[in-house]
Design a protein around this motif. Structure first.
Motif, mmCIF file in Angstrom:
data_model
loop_
_atom_site.group_PDB
_atom_site.id
_atom_site.type_symbol
_atom_site.label_atom_id
_atom_site.label_comp_id
_atom_site.label_asym_id
_atom_site.label_seq_id
_atom_site.Cartn_x
_atom_site.Cartn_y
_atom_site.Cartn_z
ATOM 1 N N VAL A 241 0.836 -1.204 0.000
ATOM 2 C CA VAL A 241 0.000 0.000 0.000
ATOM 3 C C VAL A 241 0.868 1.251 0.000
ATOM 4 N N THR A 242 1.904 1.245 0.845
ATOM 5 C CA THR A 242 2.771 2.412 0.944
ATOM 6 C C THR A 242 3.442 2.715 -0.387
ATOM 7 N N ILE A 243 3.987 1.678 -1.014
ATOM 8 C CA ILE A 243 4.679 1.890 -2.290
ATOM 9 C C ILE A 243 3.703 2.407 -3.335
ATOM 10 N N LEU A 244 2.517 1.828 -3.360
ATOM 11 C CA LEU A 244 1.527 2.296 -4.330
ATOM 12 C C LEU A 244 1.166 3.763 -4.085
ATOM 13 N N LEU A 245 0.933 4.106 -2.831
ATOM 14 C CA LEU A 245 0.571 5.492 -2.513
ATOM 15 C C LEU A 245 1.705 6.442 -2.894
ATOM 16 N N LEU A 246 2.946 6.017 -2.609
ATOM 17 C CA LEU A 246 4.090 6.852 -2.977
ATOM 18 C C LEU A 246 4.168 7.012 -4.491
ATOM 19 N N VAL A 248 1.805 6.809 -6.710
ATOM 20 C CA VAL A 248 0.731 7.683 -7.186
ATOM 21 C C VAL A 248 1.067 9.138 -6.879
ATOM 22 N N ALA A 249 1.494 9.382 -5.620
ATOM 23 C CA ALA A 249 1.799 10.754 -5.228
ATOM 24 C C ALA A 249 2.934 11.314 -6.074
ATOM 25 N N ASN A 250 3.957 10.509 -6.326
ATOM 26 C CA ASN A 250 5.100 10.997 -7.091
ATOM 27 C C ASN A 250 4.738 11.238 -8.549
ATOM 28 N N PHE A 251 3.990 10.306 -9.084
ATOM 29 C CA PHE A 251 3.564 10.442 -10.472
ATOM 30 C C PHE A 251 2.744 11.722 -10.632
ATOM 31 N N ASN A 252 1.990 12.051 -9.610
ATOM 32 C CA ASN A 252 1.101 13.206 -9.665
ATOM 33 C C ASN A 252 1.744 14.480 -9.160
ATOM 34 N N VAL A 299 -3.057 5.539 -17.913
ATOM 35 C CA VAL A 299 -1.985 4.994 -17.063
ATOM 36 C C VAL A 299 -2.443 4.937 -15.609
ATOM 37 N N MET A 300 -3.108 6.012 -15.180
ATOM 38 C CA MET A 300 -3.541 6.062 -13.783
ATOM 39 C C MET A 300 -4.599 5.006 -13.475
ATOM 40 N N MET A 301 -5.438 4.702 -14.468
ATOM 41 C CA MET A 301 -6.456 3.683 -14.235
ATOM 42 C C MET A 301 -5.792 2.351 -13.893
ATOM 43 N N THR A 302 -4.666 2.086 -14.537
ATOM 44 C CA THR A 302 -3.948 0.860 -14.243
ATOM 45 C C THR A 302 -3.453 0.883 -12.802
ATOM 46 N N PHE A 303 -2.825 2.017 -12.440
ATOM 47 C CA PHE A 303 -2.434 2.192 -11.040
ATOM 48 C C PHE A 303 -3.644 1.996 -10.141
ATOM 49 N N GLY A 304 -4.731 2.668 -10.531
ATOM 50 C CA GLY A 304 -5.940 2.694 -9.710
ATOM 51 C C GLY A 304 -6.441 1.302 -9.406
ATOM 52 N N TYR A 305 -6.361 0.447 -10.402
ATOM 53 C CA TYR A 305 -6.822 -0.920 -10.211
ATOM 54 C C TYR A 305 -6.071 -1.575 -9.050
ATOM 55 N N PHE A 306 -4.746 -1.457 -9.095
ATOM 56 C CA PHE A 306 -3.946 -2.089 -8.039
ATOM 57 C C PHE A 306 -4.131 -1.384 -6.704
ATOM 58 N N TYR A 307 -4.312 -0.073 -6.792
ATOM 59 C CA TYR A 307 -4.489 0.736 -5.588
ATOM 60 C C TYR A 307 -5.720 0.274 -4.818
ATOM 61 N N VAL C 130 -10.937 6.224 -6.512
ATOM 62 C CA VAL C 130 -10.201 6.507 -7.739
ATOM 63 C C VAL C 130 -9.949 8.000 -7.885
ATOM 64 N N ARG C 131 -10.875 8.790 -7.372
ATOM 65 C CA ARG C 131 -10.669 10.235 -7.422
ATOM 66 C C ARG C 131 -9.336 10.611 -6.775
ATOM 67 N N ASN C 132 -8.964 9.844 -5.783
ATOM 68 C CA ASN C 132 -7.705 10.065 -5.101
ATOM 69 C C ASN C 132 -6.502 9.931 -6.020
ATOM 70 N N MET C 133 -6.724 9.178 -7.085
ATOM 71 C CA MET C 133 -5.608 8.812 -7.941
ATOM 72 C C MET C 133 -5.243 9.921 -8.930
ATOM 73 N N PHE C 134 -6.218 10.716 -9.310
ATOM 74 C CA PHE C 134 -5.955 11.597 -10.425
ATOM 75 C C PHE C 134 -5.381 12.922 -9.969
ATOM 76 N N PRO C 135 -4.360 13.364 -10.678
ATOM 77 C CA PRO C 135 -3.704 14.601 -10.296
ATOM 78 C C PRO C 135 -4.582 15.797 -10.607
ATOM 79 N N ALA C 136 -4.346 16.854 -9.871
ATOM 80 C CA ALA C 136 -5.106 18.086 -10.046
ATOM 81 C C ALA C 136 -5.104 18.528 -11.499
ATOM 82 N N VAL C 137 -3.960 18.375 -12.138
ATOM 83 C CA VAL C 137 -3.809 18.942 -13.474
ATOM 84 C C VAL C 137 -4.801 18.341 -14.456
ATOM 85 N N VAL C 138 -5.122 17.063 -14.283
ATOM 86 C CA VAL C 138 -6.068 16.429 -15.191
ATOM 87 C C VAL C 138 -7.415 17.142 -15.145
#
Lengths: 321, 366, 294
Positions: A241-246, A248-252, A299-307, C130-138
């Motif tokens: 969970v931690t790695i996934l959250l990191l 996502v946060a880094n990617f964003n 790309v994020m949807m793929t992350f999202g699935y695992f998240y 999932v909303r958590n996943m998407f960056p502000a910029v999107v």
């Protein structure tokens, strides 16, 4: 215990009414439940569903620079090919991957080390944890300015220290140099977020039963063995969970590269997010930026699935109605 | 006080039937135990009576009213939960006062009723404490107090003793029984512990797989279990069950071990029962106290081998393998036998049970 | 069985050096320096004059420490002070309103997700996460158009609305974790004791979820206080700006005044750090809730 297990016996005799309800009647039966969710739902629809729809729509149009969207022109998939064929996109993609992976790996490792070292009770442990968490709490804008000043090409303290210690002959220009800029920003990012991993893993460590450690000790395991055979297996879930959250946060992440370098010099510190922002709000190419965003979306949807999979792990349905 | 009537009550989650066509009547002032293994639907049934979950079908009446669509608060019931469900942020006094406040009683009356209930349960000295400052037994009393402070038509209790330690459980068991006696209250009591049900209840409803198996007084359930499930669930140690074949030669009917070949002749009454079996197979049931152990072969006894011997002080239990089944036999503590010893077991024809090998139902003489 | 003689001589064992402990201490020292030194340098710079800060090699310790930079920021009569105080107030106002509205909306939603099984519940919960996943910029481009259409550009309303949604998924997720831990029997007891479902929620569950509400509130407050991207995009008028955007604007108009900027950065961090230190327990719990249970 309310849900019977085993035997799914059919009702014995007639006289059972309302036995299998259709989806519509179930919705009607639960209509009051939705009232609780309604406010959240409305807000999310306006601010989430609409933007997603509109981004996808815009990605197929050329948009006028004055942002009068009724003048937009249908261009099919050409925005997508513009993005995918641009050499800057390729360069930025590589930087995004480096940024995301390097930040995640180092933040996780520092966090893991800190969590293990802090697991043992000692005087000042709480204070230490609080201090280490401050970078995570303060604004990324503040962090960016502080580090921009530390990295300053003429008066930066890091450059001065490296000269004083004889590592370099003159202060390095960390941020205005294609070779060093990305690494310099990654350091800031790690500084900002490693303590998040630390807190998560500390909480994870608390779930390791003491008895297991004692049992392993009796079985003759040394510190390393116990870490490897007792601690690590217990940390697997939290680590995921931690790695996934990191990730996502880094990617964003946006603020650190945007505030510190604006993606420069010569795009060397752009990542997808800052690049999209620049295309949209710097160059007013909203169609192209939207197509870019849709790609990011996928790309994020793929992350999202695992998240979601990692987060809802073990969140079994509860008894009750 | 009031009676509670369940008629064809169903609760299903899709294809899973948690409660399946259950009907029974709890008379005024009766103490009824809903008993069964975990997942049998007993707590769901209680929640349906309470109105905490919606029914899928059937009718429930409390007193003279059909309560199918009434909110829990309008059913005039009180409930004691397994984890007591005391409001952790309220003092004991406020916990007891809450049901009365909800009914908008005047302050003085609330105080009076709370104090009465507290006196009755001997918790007056605890009124200012918070639930977490109480022991398990004290929490239990407060939970009872909250139920009785309101003088409801029916008391519902969901495994109220299962979180207590063994000693306290026995003590609270008699207190609840006494409390039922004093108030002449109608009580529906859920437990997985058949001993609790047998010792406390006027009637017990044995459930399994969402179905009501048997509804009768504990004595009748014990003496005349309707099927092998009830037979093996009620009583401690459980009734021993041996699957056997029916063998008829002329007018004589006996039971034959399919594995060991021996035959056990039956009395005329039991023979008629055995012959009513639907597929020529029966399950022979016997309680430990009805069996006799012999060291030599005697007429009417079947051979077995001792598996373990468990002395408990005033009685010793022997577990004996007979035709592949484990059979419990109680012995006088002075009897000395050893594991693996070869023995013969004599059945009491008057007190043995015969169940259909296929339907598992108790066989009736044809 | 072996008999242990009482007079048996115990071997003298010297306690071995616990290398792991020393390695841990060394590592923590390194992390502490890594964490604290940049912040220390921020504070040290903020008490220097501009002249003292712009020196090479740097003054490691301020030769003539001064609080002038702070006085300037807090002086309502100076232009700098006026702007800074206004930004500070804007940030506070936006964060507070966001936090309060967020709790009002998230509490019932989280409760419903924790307690009810209604059709679509899983889908909706998925959407929340999932909303958590998407960056502000999107979301930035369409939201910008939406805000312009609603006439909210350059208002705090645009920020509050965005932050609200921004924070909701996390708030709902956190609160759901707290509600999951409140036994459902408490509500059932209340309903049998004569409460309606809503009364049971209001009188029994709400008071018990106070720690969750505090934790969630800290999170939304800090999140709103620190937010940059939306504020940077939606606001262009000086009078509306929040701190993260404001201090940037106002120090790049002239040559950068680094000590002043460091003082402003420090001031900007104080509220969140204080909030964090005071309510650390809740913060940490909120951070780890959900990921580490079971």
């Amino acid at each position: 215990m309310s849900i019977a297990t085993g035997r799914a016996t059919a009702p014995l005799a007639a006289g059972t009414t309302r036995k299998r309800a259709g989806i519509l009647s179930r919705i009607i039966a639960h209509r009051t439940d939705y009232l609780y969710v309604l406010p959240a739902l409305i807000v999310m629809l306006v601010v989430i569903a609409f933007p997603i729809y509109y981004t996808i729509e815009l990605s197929f149009f050329r948009t006028p620079p004055n942002l009068q969207m009724r003048d937009k022109i249908w261009t099919g998939l050409s925005n997508y090919s513009t993005v995918l064929n641009s050499s800057v996109f390729h360069e930025v993609t590589i930087q995004t991957i480096i940024w995301t992976i390097a930040s995640t790996v180092f933040a996780f490792l520092l966090g893991l080390g800190a969590a293990l070292a802090l697991h043992r009770e000692f005087a000042g442990r709480g204070l230490l944890r609080a201090l280490l968490l401050i970078p995570y709490v303060i604004s990324a804008v503040a962090a960016s300015y502080v580090w921009k000043w530390l990295y300053h090409s003429d008066f930066g303290v890091i450059g001065a220290i490296s000269v004083a210690l004889g590592i370099t002959d003159e202060p390095i220009n960390f941020l205005d140099n294609r070779q060093t800029v990305l690494a310099s920003l990654i350091v800031v990012n790690i500084w900002k977020e490693f303590s998040f991993a630390m807190v998560m893993l500390m909480a994870g460590l608390q779930t390791v039963p003491d008895q297991l450690h004692r049992a392993a000790q009796v079985d003759g395991a040394n510190t390393w063995d116990r870490f490897w055979h007792v601690t690590v297996p217990h940390l697997k879930g939290v680590s995921m969970v931690t790695i996934l959250l990191l990730m996502v946060a880094n990617f964003n992440s946006f603020i650190i590269p945007f505030v510190m370098t604006g993606g420069g010099p010569a795009d060397a510190s752009h990542i997808w997010i800052t690049h999209i922002y620049q295309l949209a709000f710097g160059r007013q190419q909203w169609g192209v930026a939207s197509a870019y965003a849709v790609i990011l979306f996928i790309v994020m949807m793929t992350f999202g699935y695992f998240y979601v999979k990692a987060l809802t792990r073990g969140d079994e349905t509860r008894a009750g109605d | 006080m009031a009676e509670v009537v369940l008629k064809d009550v169903v609760k299903n989650y899709g294809n899973v039937y948690a409660v399946n066509n259950v009907s029974f009547t709890v008379e005024h002032g009766e103490f009824v135990a809903l008993v069964g293994p975990s997942g049998c639907g007993k707590t769901t049934t209680l929640n349906l009576i309470a109105g905490l979950i919606p029914m899928s079908g059937g009718d429930i009446a409390i007193g003279d009213r059909i309560v199918n669509d009434l909110d829990p608060k309008d059913r005039d019931i009180a409930m004691v939960f397994q984890n007591y469900a005391l409001y952790p942020n309220k003092s004991v006094f406020k916990n007891l006062a809450f049901p009365l406040q909800m009914r908008k009683l005047p302050k003085e009356e609330i105080a009076r009723k709370v104090n009465d209930a507290a006196k009755l349960l001997d918790i007056t000295h605890l009124l200012d404490r918070k639930p977490r400052e109480l022991s398990g037994g004290q929490q239990q009393r407060v939970a009872l107090g909250r139920a009785l402070v309101r003088d409801p038509a029916v008391f519902l209790m969901d495994e109220p003793l299962s979180n207590l330690d063994a000693k306290l459980r026995v003590q609270m068991r008699s207190e609840i029984k006494r409390f039922h006696h004093n108030l002449n209250a109608t009580v529906v009591y859920v437990t997985h512990d058949q001993l609790e049900a047998v010792t406390m209840a006027d009637k017990m409803a044995v459930m399994n797989g969402g179905l009501l198996q048997q509804y009768d007084s504990p004595a009748n359930v014990f003496a005349h279990p309707v099927n092998t499930f009830v037979a093996s669930f009620v009583g401690s140690p459980a009734m021993s069950l041996i699957p056997l074949d029916v063998a008829t030669q002329g007018t004589e009917t006996s039971l034959r071990s399919p594995e060991e070949g021996w035959e056990l002749p039956l009395s005329p009454m039991n023979a008629r029962k055995a012959n009513a079996s639907s597929n020529g197979k029966v399950v022979l049931g016997a309680r430990h106290s009805t069996l006799k152990l012999h060291r030599q072969a005697v007429p009417g006894a079947v051979p077995g081998k001792v598996y373990t011997v468990e002395p408990t002080g005033d009685v010793t239990f022997a577990q004996v393998f007979i035709s592949g089944a484990v059979v419990n036999i109680s012995l006088d503590p002075s009897v000395v036998i050893a594991p693996d010893e070869k023995v013969w077991v004599e059945f009491d024809q008057e007190r043995m049970h015969l169940f259909d090998g296929q339907t598992t139902m108790a066989l009736q003489a044809a | 069985m072996a008999v242990i003689s009482e007079t048996a001589i115990r071997p003298v064992v010297r306690k071995p050096i616990d290398w792991w402990r020393w390695a841990g201490r060394a590592f923590l020292t390194f992390l502490l320096l890594f964490t604290v030194l940049p912040m220390a340098w921020m504070v040290l710079t903020s008490v220097k004059s501009q002249f003292a800060a712009m020196q090479y090699p740097p003054q490691w310790w301020p030769a003539e420490p001064t609080l002038n930079n702070y006085f300037k920021l807090l002086d309502p009569n100076s232009r700098v002070g006026q702007d800074f105080l206004r930004y500070f107030w804007n940030s506070f106002y936006v964060s507070l309103v966001t936090t309060i509205l967020g709790v009002v909306v998230a509490v019932p939603a989280a409760y419903a997700f924790s307690r009810f099984r209604f059709p679509g519940r899983n889908f909706m919960f998925f959407a929340v996460l999932v909303r958590n996943m998407f960056p502000a910029v999107v979301f930035l481009m369409p939201l910008f158009l939406l805000m312009r259409w609603m006439g909210l550009v350059n208002t705090h309303g645009s920020l509050i609305l965005t932050y609200l949604t921004f924070g909701l998924p996390l708030s709902i997720w956190l609160l759901k974790g707290f509600y999951d831990n409140i036994p459902i029997q408490l509500e059932q007891a209340a309903r049998i004791d004569g409460a309606t479902r809503f009364q049971a929620f209001l009188l029994i569950v709400m008071p018990l979820s106070t720690p969750g509400i505090i934790a969630t509130s800290i999170f939304s407050f800090i999140g709103a206080w620190n937010e940059y991207v939306y504020a940077y995009t939606f606001l262009s008028r000086d009078s509306q700006m929040t701190l993260p955007v404001g201090i940037q604007r106002f120090f790049t108009e002239f040559a950068t005044d680094w000590p002043g900027l460091m003082a402003a950065t420090f001031m900007m961090s104080v509220p969140v750090v204080v909030l964090f230190l005071v309510l650390q327990k809740y913060f940490v719990r909120a951070l780890t809730e959900g990921a580490v249970k079971h």
